[in-house]
Design a protein around this motif. Structure first.
Motif, PDB file in Angstrom:
ATOM      1  N   ALA A   1      17.467  42.758  63.614  1.00 46.60           N
ATOM      2  CA  ALA A   1      16.623  41.595  63.906  1.00 46.60           C
ATOM      3  C   ALA A   1      16.774  40.536  62.807  1.00 46.60           C
ATOM      4  CB  ALA A   1      15.166  42.024  64.019  1.00 46.60           C
TER       5      ALA A   1
ATOM      6  N   GLN B   1       7.667  40.997  65.684  1.00 48.77           N
ATOM      7  CA  GLN B   1       6.271  41.070  66.102  1.00 48.77           C
ATOM      8  C   GLN B   1       5.434  41.801  65.060  1.00 48.77           C
ATOM      9  OE1 GLN B   1       5.623  42.543  70.116  1.00 48.77           O
ATOM     10  NE2 GLN B   1       3.598  43.324  69.569  1.00 48.77           N
TER      11      GLN B   1
ATOM     12  N   ASN C   1       9.967  49.256  65.020  1.00 49.14           N
ATOM     13  CA  ASN C   1      10.113  48.744  66.374  1.00 49.14           C
ATOM     14  C   ASN C   1       9.558  47.320  66.452  1.00 49.14           C
ATOM     15  OD1 ASN C   1      11.239  51.146  67.490  1.00 49.14           O
ATOM     16  ND2 ASN C   1       9.199  52.056  67.535  1.00 49.14           N
ATOM     17  N   LYS C   2      10.286  46.458  67.154  1.00 50.12           N
ATOM     18  CA  LYS C   2       9.876  45.061  67.305  1.00 50.12           C
ATOM     19  C   LYS C   2       9.505  44.456  65.945  1.00 50.12           C
ATOM     20  CE  LYS C   2       8.160  45.815  71.991  1.00 50.12           C
ATOM     21  NZ  LYS C   2       6.986  45.716  72.911  1.00 50.12           N
TER      22      LYS C   2
END
Length: 238
Positions: A196, A176, A172-173
Motif C-alpha cells: 500500500a 484505512q 489489513n487495509k
C-alpha cells in the motif's frame, strides 16, 4: 524517496545498546535514532529495550520496581551475544531527558518507542509529551508503540504528534487503519511489508541483501544495528 536510516538503539555493533556513548556517536555521524522508553517506580522515563535489567546491566529485576536514583547505581554491560566495543567508563541507564539533551541541538530524527506492549505504565504518554515540550524536537520526532491504545492516548493528548504503529503482523487495509488511528507511519517487520502507498519503515535490517531491497523499494525508513554500513550501501543504491 531517500530511505531514512535509523540507528537501532544507537549503534550496537560498536557500543552498548541504548548507551550515552552510542547515542553521542550517532549524534555526530548519523541521521536518525531509535530507542525505547520505560518508567521507573517514581515515574522517570528511562531508556532500555527490555522490561528487565538482566540482559544488558549488572543487575536484575524489572525497571518498574526501581526508582531513578537506584538505577544510577546500575551499570550497562555488553550483551554476550554481540561483539561490541568496550566503553572506557561505567555507564548508567540513561534517562529520556539525558537523551533529549544529546540530540537537542542536532538535526537527528528521533523515533521514541513507548514500551507498553507487555507492561502497563500508567501516565507514560503524558510524561513523555510533557518532557518533549521542553526541547525543540517536536518536528523531528515520531512516537511509536506496539500498543494501539498507547497511540490513541497520545493522539488525545496532542493531535500534532507524528505517530507510528509497530507490528510484526500484516496490517489489513493499511490506509484505512492509519486514518482511523491518526497514524503517520507503519513500522513493520521486514517480512510483512505492505504494498500500500503509505509511509512505512521496517525493522531490524542488518544484512546487505535486506538493506538493498529496502533501498530499491524506496521505503520511508529502516532500523539497523549498523547505520554506517547502511549509509554506505544506500549511497550505492539510491
Amino acid at each position: 524517496m531517500k530511505t531514512t536510516i535509523f540507528g537501532h538503539r544507537g549503534i550496537p555493533v560498536k557500543f552498548i545498546e541504548n548507551s550515552r556513548t552510542g547515542f553521542e556517536y550517532l549524534a555526530q555521524k548519523g541521521e536518525a535514532v531509535e530507542f525505547d522508553v520505560h518508567l521507573t517506580k517514581d515515574n522517570v522515563p528511562v531508556i532500555m529495550h527490555d522490561e528487565q535489567l538482566d540482559r544488558t546491566t549488572n543487575s536484575t529485576g524489572y525497571i518498574k520496581n526501581f526508582n531513578a536514583i537506584e538505577l544510577k547505581n546500575v551499570h550497562l554491560i555488553n550483551d554476550s551475544n554481540r561483539h561490541q566495543q568496550l566503553v572506557s567508563k561505567h555507564e548508567s541507564i540513561p534517562t529520556l531527558e539525558e537523551v533529549f539533551e544529546i540530540f537537542n541541538h542536532t538535526n537527528i530524527f528521533l523515533n521514541v518507542e513507548l514500551k507498553t506492549d507487555y507492561l502497563s505504565y500508567p501516565g507514560i504518554e503524558k510524561i513523555v509529551l510533557n518532557l518533549l515540550k521542553k526541547y525543540d524536537l517536536s518536528r523531528r520526532v515520531v512516537l511509536s508503540s506496539f500498543n494501539i491504545f498507547t497511540l490513541q492516548r497520545l493522539y488525545q493528548l496532542d493531535h500534532t504528534q507524528n505517530l507510528a504503529f509497530l507490528s510484526g503482523n500484516k496490517i489489513n487495509k493499511p490506509q484505512q487503519f492509519m486514518a482511523t488511528n491518526h497514524l503517520n507511519a507503519l513500522h513493520l517487520d521486514r517480512k510483512v511489508v505492505s504494498d500500500a502507498p503509505v509511509l512505512q519503515r521496517i525493522w531490524t535490517v542488518n544484512s546487505e541483501v535486506e538493506m538493498t531491497m529496502a533501498f530499491e523499494q524506496q521505503l520511508g525508513g529502516l532500523f539497523t544495528d549498523d547505520f554506517e554500513k547502511a549509509d554506505q550501501l544506500r549511497d550505492s543504491v539510491q
